[in-house]
Scaffold this motif. Structure first.
Motif, PDB file in Angstrom:
ATOM      1  N   TYR A  27       0.844  -1.192   0.000  1.00  0.00           N
ATOM      2  CA  TYR A  27       0.000   0.000   0.000  1.00  0.00           C
ATOM      3  C   TYR A  27       0.886   1.251   0.000  1.00  0.00           C
ATOM      4  CZ  TYR A  27      -4.022  -2.919   1.038  1.00  0.00           C
ATOM      5  OH  TYR A  27      -5.010  -3.860   0.972  1.00  0.00           O
ATOM      6  N   PRO A  28       0.801   2.086  -1.058  1.00  0.00           N
ATOM      7  CA  PRO A  28       1.701   3.235  -1.159  1.00  0.00           C
ATOM      8  C   PRO A  28       1.522   4.269  -0.042  1.00  0.00           C
ATOM      9  CG  PRO A  28       0.090   3.283  -2.938  1.00  0.00           C
ATOM     10  CD  PRO A  28      -0.076   1.970  -2.223  1.00  0.00           C
ATOM     11  N   SER A  29       0.303   4.477   0.428  1.00  0.00           N
ATOM     12  CA  SER A  29       0.116   5.432   1.530  1.00  0.00           C
ATOM     13  C   SER A  29       0.804   4.940   2.798  1.00  0.00           C
ATOM     14  CB  SER A  29      -1.373   5.663   1.799  1.00  0.00           C
ATOM     15  OG  SER A  29      -1.953   6.344   0.709  1.00  0.00           O
ATOM     16  N   ALA A  30       0.719   3.648   3.057  1.00  0.00           N
ATOM     17  CA  ALA A  30       1.399   3.069   4.222  1.00  0.00           C
ATOM     18  C   ALA A  30       2.912   3.155   4.040  1.00  0.00           C
ATOM     19  CB  ALA A  30       0.967   1.625   4.425  1.00  0.00           C
ATOM     20  N   GLN A  31       3.401   2.942   2.823  1.00  0.00           N
ATOM     21  CA  GLN A  31       4.840   3.052   2.561  1.00  0.00           C
ATOM     22  C   GLN A  31       5.317   4.472   2.847  1.00  0.00           C
ATOM     23  OE1 GLN A  31       4.693   1.616  -1.462  1.00  0.00           O
ATOM     24  NE2 GLN A  31       5.086  -0.497  -0.835  1.00  0.00           N
ATOM     25  N   HIS A  32       4.517   5.445   2.459  1.00  0.00           N
ATOM     26  CA  HIS A  32       4.877   6.834   2.742  1.00  0.00           C
ATOM     27  C   HIS A  32       4.867   7.110   4.242  1.00  0.00           C
ATOM     28  CE1 HIS A  32       3.922  11.137   3.364  1.00  0.00           C
ATOM     29  NE2 HIS A  32       4.994  11.232   2.629  1.00  0.00           N
ATOM     30  N   ILE A  33       3.857   6.610   4.935  1.00  0.00           N
ATOM     31  CA  ILE A  33       3.785   6.804   6.393  1.00  0.00           C
ATOM     32  C   ILE A  33       4.993   6.188   7.075  1.00  0.00           C
ATOM     33  CG2 ILE A  33       2.518   6.087   8.478  1.00  0.00           C
ATOM     34  CD1 ILE A  33      -0.072   6.442   6.782  1.00  0.00           C
ATOM     35  N   VAL A  34       5.365   4.986   6.673  1.00  0.00           N
ATOM     36  CA  VAL A  34       6.534   4.327   7.268  1.00  0.00           C
ATOM     37  C   VAL A  34       7.796   5.148   6.983  1.00  0.00           C
ATOM     38  CG1 VAL A  34       7.997   2.268   7.172  1.00  0.00           C
ATOM     39  CG2 VAL A  34       5.516   2.030   7.298  1.00  0.00           C
ATOM     40  N   GLY A  35       7.912   5.670   5.757  1.00  0.00           N
ATOM     41  CA  GLY A  35       9.044   6.539   5.434  1.00  0.00           C
ATOM     42  C   GLY A  35       9.081   7.759   6.334  1.00  0.00           C
ATOM     43  N   GLN A  36       7.926   8.375   6.564  1.00  0.00           N
ATOM     44  CA  GLN A  36       7.863   9.539   7.451  1.00  0.00           C
ATOM     45  C   GLN A  36       8.270   9.170   8.877  1.00  0.00           C
ATOM     46  OE1 GLN A  36       7.468  12.685   7.144  1.00  0.00           O
ATOM     47  NE2 GLN A  36       6.688  12.912   5.077  1.00  0.00           N
ATOM     48  N   ALA A  51      14.031   5.547   5.515  1.00  0.00           N
ATOM     49  CA  ALA A  51      12.989   6.480   5.078  1.00  0.00           C
ATOM     50  C   ALA A  51      13.015   6.605   3.561  1.00  0.00           C
ATOM     51  CB  ALA A  51      13.201   7.850   5.731  1.00  0.00           C
ATOM     52  N   MET A  52      14.196   6.777   2.989  1.00  0.00           N
ATOM     53  CA  MET A  52      14.310   6.907   1.535  1.00  0.00           C
ATOM     54  C   MET A  52      13.898   5.610   0.829  1.00  0.00           C
ATOM     55  SD  MET A  52      15.113  10.003   0.931  1.00  0.00           S
ATOM     56  CE  MET A  52      14.454  10.667   2.447  1.00  0.00           C
ATOM     57  N   HIS A  53      14.192   4.473   1.447  1.00  0.00           N
ATOM     58  CA  HIS A  53      13.768   3.183   0.887  1.00  0.00           C
ATOM     59  C   HIS A  53      12.247   3.151   0.734  1.00  0.00           C
ATOM     60  CE1 HIS A  53      13.143  -1.140   0.441  1.00  0.00           C
ATOM     61  NE2 HIS A  53      12.294  -1.060   1.456  1.00  0.00           N
ATOM     62  N   TRP A  54      11.545   3.550   1.803  1.00  0.00           N
ATOM     63  CA  TRP A  54      10.081   3.495   1.772  1.00  0.00           C
ATOM     64  C   TRP A  54       9.493   4.587   0.882  1.00  0.00           C
ATOM     65  CZ3 TRP A  54       7.720  -0.727   2.529  1.00  0.00           C
ATOM     66  CH2 TRP A  54       8.273  -1.686   3.395  1.00  0.00           C
ATOM     67  N   PHE A  55      10.125   5.760   0.841  1.00  0.00           N
ATOM     68  CA  PHE A  55       9.671   6.793  -0.094  1.00  0.00           C
ATOM     69  C   PHE A  55       9.847   6.308  -1.532  1.00  0.00           C
ATOM     70  CE2 PHE A  55      10.820  10.229   3.224  1.00  0.00           C
ATOM     71  CZ  PHE A  55       9.574  10.133   3.801  1.00  0.00           C
ATOM     72  N   ARG A  56      10.937   5.617  -1.806  1.00  0.00           N
ATOM     73  CA  ARG A  56      11.181   5.077  -3.153  1.00  0.00           C
ATOM     74  C   ARG A  56      10.089   4.071  -3.520  1.00  0.00           C
ATOM     75  NH1 ARG A  56      15.708   3.324  -2.166  1.00  0.00           N
ATOM     76  NH2 ARG A  56      16.840   5.232  -2.663  1.00  0.00           N
ATOM     77  N   ARG A  57       9.762   3.187  -2.582  1.00  0.00           N
ATOM     78  CA  ARG A  57       8.710   2.188  -2.848  1.00  0.00           C
ATOM     79  C   ARG A  57       7.374   2.871  -3.124  1.00  0.00           C
ATOM     80  NH1 ARG A  57       9.356  -3.018   0.192  1.00  0.00           N
ATOM     81  NH2 ARG A  57       7.311  -3.450  -0.714  1.00  0.00           N
ATOM     82  N   ALA A  58       7.043   3.909  -2.348  1.00  0.00           N
ATOM     83  CA  ALA A  58       5.784   4.633  -2.569  1.00  0.00           C
ATOM     84  C   ALA A  58       5.827   5.384  -3.904  1.00  0.00           C
ATOM     85  CB  ALA A  58       5.526   5.605  -1.420  1.00  0.00           C
ATOM     86  N   HIS A  63       2.951   7.660  -5.750  1.00  0.00           N
ATOM     87  CA  HIS A  63       2.425   8.338  -4.569  1.00  0.00           C
ATOM     88  C   HIS A  63       3.024   9.744  -4.543  1.00  0.00           C
ATOM     89  CE1 HIS A  63       1.884   9.418  -0.339  1.00  0.00           C
ATOM     90  NE2 HIS A  63       0.868   8.571  -0.361  1.00  0.00           N
ATOM     91  N   PRO A  64       2.197  10.800  -4.519  1.00  0.00           N
ATOM     92  CA  PRO A  64       2.737  12.157  -4.661  1.00  0.00           C
ATOM     93  C   PRO A  64       3.692  12.580  -3.553  1.00  0.00           C
ATOM     94  CG  PRO A  64       0.402  12.221  -4.084  1.00  0.00           C
ATOM     95  CD  PRO A  64       0.742  10.792  -4.377  1.00  0.00           C
ATOM     96  N   HIS A  65       3.343  12.324  -2.298  1.00  0.00           N
ATOM     97  CA  HIS A  65       4.218  12.728  -1.206  1.00  0.00           C
ATOM     98  C   HIS A  65       5.473  11.858  -1.154  1.00  0.00           C
ATOM     99  CE1 HIS A  65       0.491  14.717   0.195  1.00  0.00           C
ATOM    100  NE2 HIS A  65       1.355  15.636   0.582  1.00  0.00           N
ATOM    101  N   GLY A  66       5.344  10.580  -1.485  1.00  0.00           N
ATOM    102  CA  GLY A  66       6.509   9.715  -1.556  1.00  0.00           C
ATOM    103  C   GLY A  66       7.486  10.209  -2.610  1.00  0.00           C
ATOM    104  N   SER A  67       6.963  10.595  -3.773  1.00  0.00           N
ATOM    105  CA  SER A  67       7.802  11.123  -4.853  1.00  0.00           C
ATOM    106  C   SER A  67       8.477  12.422  -4.428  1.00  0.00           C
ATOM    107  CB  SER A  67       6.958  11.358  -6.107  1.00  0.00           C
ATOM    108  OG  SER A  67       6.420  10.155  -6.578  1.00  0.00           O
TER     109      SER A  67
END
Length: 125
Positions: A27-36, A51-58, A63-67
């Motif tokens: 789930y990309p939103s969860a990936q972003h949350i974990v990155g945060q 954090a960068m690993h999870w942002f990359r996955r999102a 995912h806009p915030h992940g990107s």
């Protein structure tokens, strides 16, 4: 009852573990949350590389915030190098989905690239 007390006492940690589970499920939103969470050290030990690993996955799922966060991390040199074109692509993804900061940063990068380089003046009086 005990589980509710645990959740109340350890909500940051509990929230991280739930989000982490969903992040692993893709789930990309969860990936972003974990990155945060990794970026800020909320409910988990602070780790910018994770954090960068999870942002990359999102960001791989647009995912806009992940990107946006991955692009900013690359600009701050938190993790590895990335071509300016790749950073611009991440910012375009975020800007297209309404992230104002991404649009502003993208415009700044484009403006900076279009500026002529200063010329060096040699020994004039």
């Amino acid at each position: 009852m005990v589980s509710l007390l645990y959740i109340w006492l350890f909500s940051q940690s509990f929230h991280f573990h739930v989000a982490h589970l969903y992040a692993h499920l893709g789930y990309p939103s969860a990936q972003h949350i974990v990155g945060q969470r990794y970026l800020k050290g909320a409910g988990v030990v602070k780790d910018q590389e994770m954090a960068m690993h999870w942002f990359r996955r999102a960001s791989q799922q647009d995912h806009p915030h992940g990107s946006f966060n991955l692009a900013v991390g690359k600009l701050k040199n938190i993790t590895g190098s990335m071509a300016v074109g790749d950073i611009e692509m991440l910012l375009h993804v975020a800007a297209r989905q309404g992230i104002q900061e991404a649009q502003e940063l993208l415009e700044n990068i484009i403006w900076t690239k279009s500026k002529p380089l200063p010329t060096k003046r040699v020994g004039s009086f």
